[in-house]
Design an enzyme around this catalytic site. Structure first.
Site, PDB file in Angstrom:
ATOM      1  N   HIS A 264       0.883  -1.165   0.000  1.00  0.00           N
ATOM      2  CA  HIS A 264       0.000   0.000   0.000  1.00  0.00           C
ATOM      3  C   HIS A 264       0.923   1.218   0.000  1.00  0.00           C
ATOM      4  O   HIS A 264       2.026   1.147   0.562  1.00  0.00           O
ATOM      5  CB  HIS A 264      -0.834   0.071   1.276  1.00  0.00           C
ATOM      6  CG  HIS A 264      -1.726  -1.103   1.533  1.00  0.00           C
ATOM      7  ND1 HIS A 264      -1.313  -2.217   2.200  1.00  0.00           N
ATOM      8  CD2 HIS A 264      -3.034  -1.297   1.251  1.00  0.00           C
ATOM      9  CE1 HIS A 264      -2.318  -3.075   2.305  1.00  0.00           C
ATOM     10  NE2 HIS A 264      -3.375  -2.545   1.735  1.00  0.00           N
TER      11      HIS A 264
ATOM     12  N   ASP B 136       2.337   1.809   3.394  1.00  0.00           N
ATOM     13  CA  ASP B 136       3.244   0.814   3.989  1.00  0.00           C
ATOM     14  C   ASP B 136       4.666   1.325   3.817  1.00  0.00           C
ATOM     15  O   ASP B 136       5.559   0.989   4.589  1.00  0.00           O
ATOM     16  CB  ASP B 136       3.175  -0.541   3.275  1.00  0.00           C
ATOM     17  CG  ASP B 136       1.811  -1.186   3.358  1.00  0.00           C
ATOM     18  OD1 ASP B 136       1.056  -0.844   4.276  1.00  0.00           O
ATOM     19  OD2 ASP B 136       1.507  -2.025   2.479  1.00  0.00           O
TER      20      ASP B 136
ATOM     21  N   MET C 115       2.568  -5.899  -7.622  1.00  0.00           N
ATOM     22  CA  MET C 115       1.232  -5.349  -7.325  1.00  0.00           C
ATOM     23  C   MET C 115       1.338  -4.192  -6.350  1.00  0.00           C
ATOM     24  O   MET C 115       2.182  -4.200  -5.454  1.00  0.00           O
ATOM     25  CB  MET C 115       0.365  -6.469  -6.733  1.00  0.00           C
ATOM     26  CG  MET C 115      -1.018  -6.074  -6.317  1.00  0.00           C
ATOM     27  SD  MET C 115      -1.107  -5.406  -4.633  1.00  0.00           S
ATOM     28  CE  MET C 115      -1.663  -6.843  -3.728  1.00  0.00           C
TER      29      MET C 115
ATOM     30  N   GLU D  47     -10.939  -6.646  -4.731  1.00  0.00           N
ATOM     31  CA  GLU D  47     -10.792  -7.661  -3.676  1.00  0.00           C
ATOM     32  C   GLU D  47     -12.012  -7.641  -2.757  1.00  0.00           C
ATOM     33  O   GLU D  47     -12.169  -6.745  -1.937  1.00  0.00           O
ATOM     34  CB  GLU D  47      -9.516  -7.392  -2.874  1.00  0.00           C
ATOM     35  CG  GLU D  47      -9.287  -8.431  -1.794  1.00  0.00           C
ATOM     36  CD  GLU D  47      -8.000  -8.211  -1.012  1.00  0.00           C
ATOM     37  OE1 GLU D  47      -7.051  -7.612  -1.551  1.00  0.00           O
ATOM     38  OE2 GLU D  47      -7.961  -8.642   0.147  1.00  0.00           O
TER      39      GLU D  47
ATOM     40  N   LYS E 224     -14.638  -8.620   0.283  1.00  0.00           N
ATOM     41  CA  LYS E 224     -14.580  -9.049   1.686  1.00  0.00           C
ATOM     42  C   LYS E 224     -15.953  -8.752   2.286  1.00  0.00           C
ATOM     43  O   LYS E 224     -16.508  -7.689   2.024  1.00  0.00           O
ATOM     44  CB  LYS E 224     -13.486  -8.275   2.428  1.00  0.00           C
ATOM     45  CG  LYS E 224     -13.241  -8.758   3.858  1.00  0.00           C
ATOM     46  CD  LYS E 224     -12.057  -8.030   4.503  1.00  0.00           C
ATOM     47  CE  LYS E 224     -11.776  -8.585   5.887  1.00  0.00           C
ATOM     48  NZ  LYS E 224     -10.667  -7.883   6.565  1.00  0.00           N
TER      49      LYS E 224
ATOM     50  N   GLU F 160      -9.578 -13.651  -1.833  1.00  0.00           N
ATOM     51  CA  GLU F 160      -8.750 -13.982  -0.669  1.00  0.00           C
ATOM     52  C   GLU F 160      -9.383 -15.139   0.093  1.00  0.00           C
ATOM     53  O   GLU F 160     -10.580 -15.126   0.400  1.00  0.00           O
ATOM     54  CB  GLU F 160      -8.597 -12.761   0.244  1.00  0.00           C
ATOM     55  CG  GLU F 160      -7.828 -13.113   1.521  1.00  0.00           C
ATOM     56  CD  GLU F 160      -7.351 -11.905   2.314  1.00  0.00           C
ATOM     57  OE1 GLU F 160      -6.895 -10.932   1.692  1.00  0.00           O
ATOM     58  OE2 GLU F 160      -7.432 -11.963   3.551  1.00  0.00           O
TER      59      GLU F 160
ATOM     60  N   HIS G 248     -11.304 -14.188   3.229  1.00  0.00           N
ATOM     61  CA  HIS G 248     -12.512 -13.384   3.043  1.00  0.00           C
ATOM     62  C   HIS G 248     -13.716 -14.239   2.655  1.00  0.00           C
ATOM     63  O   HIS G 248     -14.814 -14.056   3.186  1.00  0.00           O
ATOM     64  CB  HIS G 248     -12.268 -12.300   1.989  1.00  0.00           C
ATOM     65  CG  HIS G 248     -11.206 -11.307   2.379  1.00  0.00           C
ATOM     66  ND1 HIS G 248     -10.830 -10.271   1.568  1.00  0.00           N
ATOM     67  CD2 HIS G 248     -10.438 -11.207   3.503  1.00  0.00           C
ATOM     68  CE1 HIS G 248      -9.876  -9.553   2.169  1.00  0.00           C
ATOM     69  NE2 HIS G 248      -9.623 -10.121   3.339  1.00  0.00           N
TER      70      HIS G 248
ATOM     71  N   ASP H  69      -4.995 -13.695  -3.145  1.00  0.00           N
ATOM     72  CA  ASP H  69      -4.494 -13.503  -1.771  1.00  0.00           C
ATOM     73  C   ASP H  69      -4.643 -14.812  -1.009  1.00  0.00           C
ATOM     74  O   ASP H  69      -5.754 -15.227  -0.644  1.00  0.00           O
ATOM     75  CB  ASP H  69      -5.285 -12.391  -1.050  1.00  0.00           C
ATOM     76  CG  ASP H  69      -4.747 -11.005  -1.377  1.00  0.00           C
ATOM     77  OD1 ASP H  69      -3.850 -10.897  -2.243  1.00  0.00           O
ATOM     78  OD2 ASP H  69      -5.227 -10.029  -0.766  1.00  0.00           O
TER      79      ASP H  69
ATOM     80  N   ASP I 161     -11.167 -11.590  11.386  1.00  0.00           N
ATOM     81  CA  ASP I 161     -10.229 -11.728  10.265  1.00  0.00           C
ATOM     82  C   ASP I 161      -8.857 -12.151  10.804  1.00  0.00           C
ATOM     83  O   ASP I 161      -8.186 -11.383  11.483  1.00  0.00           O
ATOM     84  CB  ASP I 161     -10.145 -10.363   9.572  1.00  0.00           C
ATOM     85  CG  ASP I 161      -9.232 -10.355   8.374  1.00  0.00           C
ATOM     86  OD1 ASP I 161      -8.757 -11.425   7.974  1.00  0.00           O
ATOM     87  OD2 ASP I 161      -8.999  -9.260   7.833  1.00  0.00           O
TER      88      ASP I 161
ATOM     89  N   ASP J  45      -6.113 -13.912   8.958  1.00  0.00           N
ATOM     90  CA  ASP J  45      -4.919 -13.887   8.082  1.00  0.00           C
ATOM     91  C   ASP J  45      -3.887 -14.931   8.485  1.00  0.00           C
ATOM     92  O   ASP J  45      -2.684 -14.646   8.604  1.00  0.00           O
ATOM     93  CB  ASP J  45      -4.260 -12.487   8.093  1.00  0.00           C
ATOM     94  CG  ASP J  45      -5.025 -11.480   7.260  1.00  0.00           C
ATOM     95  OD1 ASP J  45      -5.790 -11.883   6.366  1.00  0.00           O
ATOM     96  OD2 ASP J  45      -4.850 -10.272   7.505  1.00  0.00           O
TER      97      ASP J  45
ATOM     98  N   ASP K 297      -1.270 -13.060   1.645  1.00  0.00           N
ATOM     99  CA  ASP K 297      -1.796 -11.925   2.420  1.00  0.00           C
ATOM    100  C   ASP K 297      -2.128 -12.450   3.814  1.00  0.00           C
ATOM    101  O   ASP K 297      -3.283 -12.636   4.170  1.00  0.00           O
ATOM    102  CB  ASP K 297      -3.028 -11.329   1.738  1.00  0.00           C
ATOM    103  CG  ASP K 297      -3.435 -10.025   2.417  1.00  0.00           C
ATOM    104  OD1 ASP K 297      -2.726  -9.594   3.346  1.00  0.00           O
ATOM    105  OD2 ASP K 297      -4.462  -9.449   2.020  1.00  0.00           O
TER     106      ASP K 297
HETATM  107  C1  XLS Z   1      -7.717  -6.982   4.336  1.00  0.00           C
HETATM  108  C2  XLS Z   1      -7.226  -7.129   2.964  1.00  0.00           C
HETATM  109  C3  XLS Z   1      -6.066  -6.250   2.606  1.00  0.00           C
HETATM  110  C4  XLS Z   1      -5.932  -6.169   1.107  1.00  0.00           C
HETATM  111  C5  XLS Z   1      -5.036  -5.099   0.594  1.00  0.00           C
HETATM  112  O1  XLS Z   1      -8.392  -7.844   4.865  1.00  0.00           O
HETATM  113  O2  XLS Z   1      -6.946  -8.477   2.738  1.00  0.00           O
HETATM  114  O3  XLS Z   1      -4.895  -6.709   3.214  1.00  0.00           O
HETATM  115  O4  XLS Z   1      -5.491  -7.373   0.570  1.00  0.00           O
HETATM  116  O5  XLS Z   1      -5.523  -3.844   0.908  1.00  0.00           O
HETATM  117 MG    MG Z   2      -6.184  -9.269   1.005  1.00  0.00          MG
HETATM  118 MG    MG Z   3      -7.660  -9.775   4.224  1.00  0.00          MG
END
Ligand code: XLS
Ligand code: MG
Ligand code: MG
Length: 388
Positions: A55, A58, A89, A182, A184, A218, A221, A246, A256, A258, A288
């Site tokens: 991002h 980041d 990306m 993306e 979610k 993802e 998600h 992802d 969430d 991850d 991710d």
């Molecule tokens: C959050 C998302 C985020 C995106 C990128 O849950 O997965 O990390 O992949 O903004």
């Molecule tokens: Mg993501």
């Molecule tokens: Mg995510």
């Protein structure tokens, strides 16, 4: 490939925000020190990854001066050229700043929407400068807790307007980005717009340049939505819209998480790898995910290695699955073909008439056991390492 050590040819990427995750959660402070972007790049190169994604914030703090930005970017570029890592990306942080608390592209405040466009264009400039070819839109704050504002239809129109603008911007600048939406379902908003892969696939044809847009599904998600990730992936592949992916893991019905790829749902991870390897996808394999909040820096690199290693082990398992003659025979037996019926399945008035008049032995069709218990048990045993 028996040591399962990744190389750049495996196309594994991580986000700066993933390995750089400091372990903050809604109830607790960070548990790890921040790591600098050049340090992360060098570590990932050492471990065999092929790239990093980011991002805008980041890398560059939101309030950095132009001079600070240039210094930070040039330090990163030095680490990239030293290691050969790529930035395939890029994306925008449109969720962290309080300005975006009620949405970015879908804010009811025109000024916020315009600021989101400005921030995204600058972030697209940064991504292009680093060589990114895919641009992700995760609408973290694009959603609501309450619908009393009455913007449900408008929000989709505002989202569309912004994406159309940014697609034109990419072309005008000659960036050649492919955009990946993306989906979610929730977190951080109660209800996020375009909550699933299916929703995003339905939205894309309403854009001015649908060919520039695909999805970035993802694992966590779709799981949070109570859906199957392999099913979502298959639909994205079928639509020719898998522009990025992802990879991570998630327990259903939780916040969430991850989690490390394959940490929770190993069978889902196996079929994910099968689809990615056999479905014609050739883009980056992006993790991710982040290390558990309990871990120190050593745990972060164990996590990083683990994601890639699990993918490679599952890739090997896919090859084993395909080479297993008993599994192949069971798969063949599962599918029943009939040449005459295949010919009738293409519509013509004559075929429709013939099919309507055909006699089927309904009882026999209902009696056949297709052998899925055996296939699934063989898959399970293969994954547990007791086959072949
Ligand atoms: C959050 C998302 C985020 C995106 C990128 O849950 O997965 O990390 O992949 O903004
Ligand atoms: Mg993501
Ligand atoms: Mg995510």
């Amino acid at each position: 490939m028996t040591d399962f050590n990744p190389t750049p040819a495996d196309r594994f990427t991580f986000g700066l925000w993933t390995v750089g995750n400091v372990g903050r959660d809604p109830f607790g402070e960070p548990t790890r020190q921040p790591l600098s972007a050049p340090y992360i790049v060098r570590k990932l190169a050492e471990l065999g990854a092929s790239g990093i994604n980011l991002h805008d914030n980041d890398l560059v703090p939101i309030d950095a001066t132009a001079a600070e930005r240039d210094r930070i970017v040039s330090d990163l570029k030095a680490a990239l050229s030293e290691t050969g890592l790529k930035v395939p990306m890029a994306t925008t942080n449109l969720f962290g700043d309080p300005a975006f608390k009620d949405g970015a592209f879908t804010s009811a405040d025109r000024r916020v929407r315009a600021y989101a466009l400005q921030k995204t264009m600058r972030s697209m400039d940064l991504g292009a400068e680093l060589g990114a070819q895919t641009y992700v839109f995760w609408g973290g704050r694009e959603g609501t807790e309450v619908d009393a504002g009455g913007k449900l239809m408008d929000a989709l129109a505002w989202f569309r307007e912004s994406l159309n603008f940014l697609a034109e911007y990419s072309e005008a600048q000659g960036y050649g980005y492919r955009f990946a939406l993306e989906p979610k379902p929730n977190e951080p908003r109660a209800d996020i717009f375009l909550p699933t892969v299916g929703s995003a696939l339905g939205f894309i044809p309403t854009l001015d340049k649908p060919e520039l847009f695909g999805v970035n599904p993802e694992f966590a998600h779709e799981t949070m939505a109570g859906l199957s990730f392999p099913h979502a992936l298959a639909q994205a592949l079928d639509a020719g819209k898998l522009y990025h992916v992802d990879l991570n893991d998630q327990k259903m019905g939780r916040f969430d998480q991850d989690l490390r790829f394959g940490a929770e749902n190993i069978k889902g991870a196996f079929f994910t790898v099968m689809l990615l390897e056999e479905g014609g996808y050739s883009g980056p394999l992006h993790f991710d995910a982040h290390a558990l909040r309990t871990e120190d820096e050593a745990g972060v690199w164990t996590f990083t290695r683990g994601c890639m290693r699990t993918y490679l082990i599952l890739k090997d398992k896919v090859a084993q699955f395909r080479a297993d003659s008993e599994i192949t025979a069971a798969l063949e037996a599962y599918r029943v073909e009939d040449g005459e019926l295949a010919a009738l399945s293409k519509f013509s008035p004559e075929n429709a008439e013939a099919l309507k008049n055909r006699t089927f032995d309904r009882a026999a069709l209902g009696v056949r056991g297709p052998g899925l218990e055996a296939l699934d048990q063989m898959t399970t045993e293969l994954l547990m390492g007791v086959r072949g």
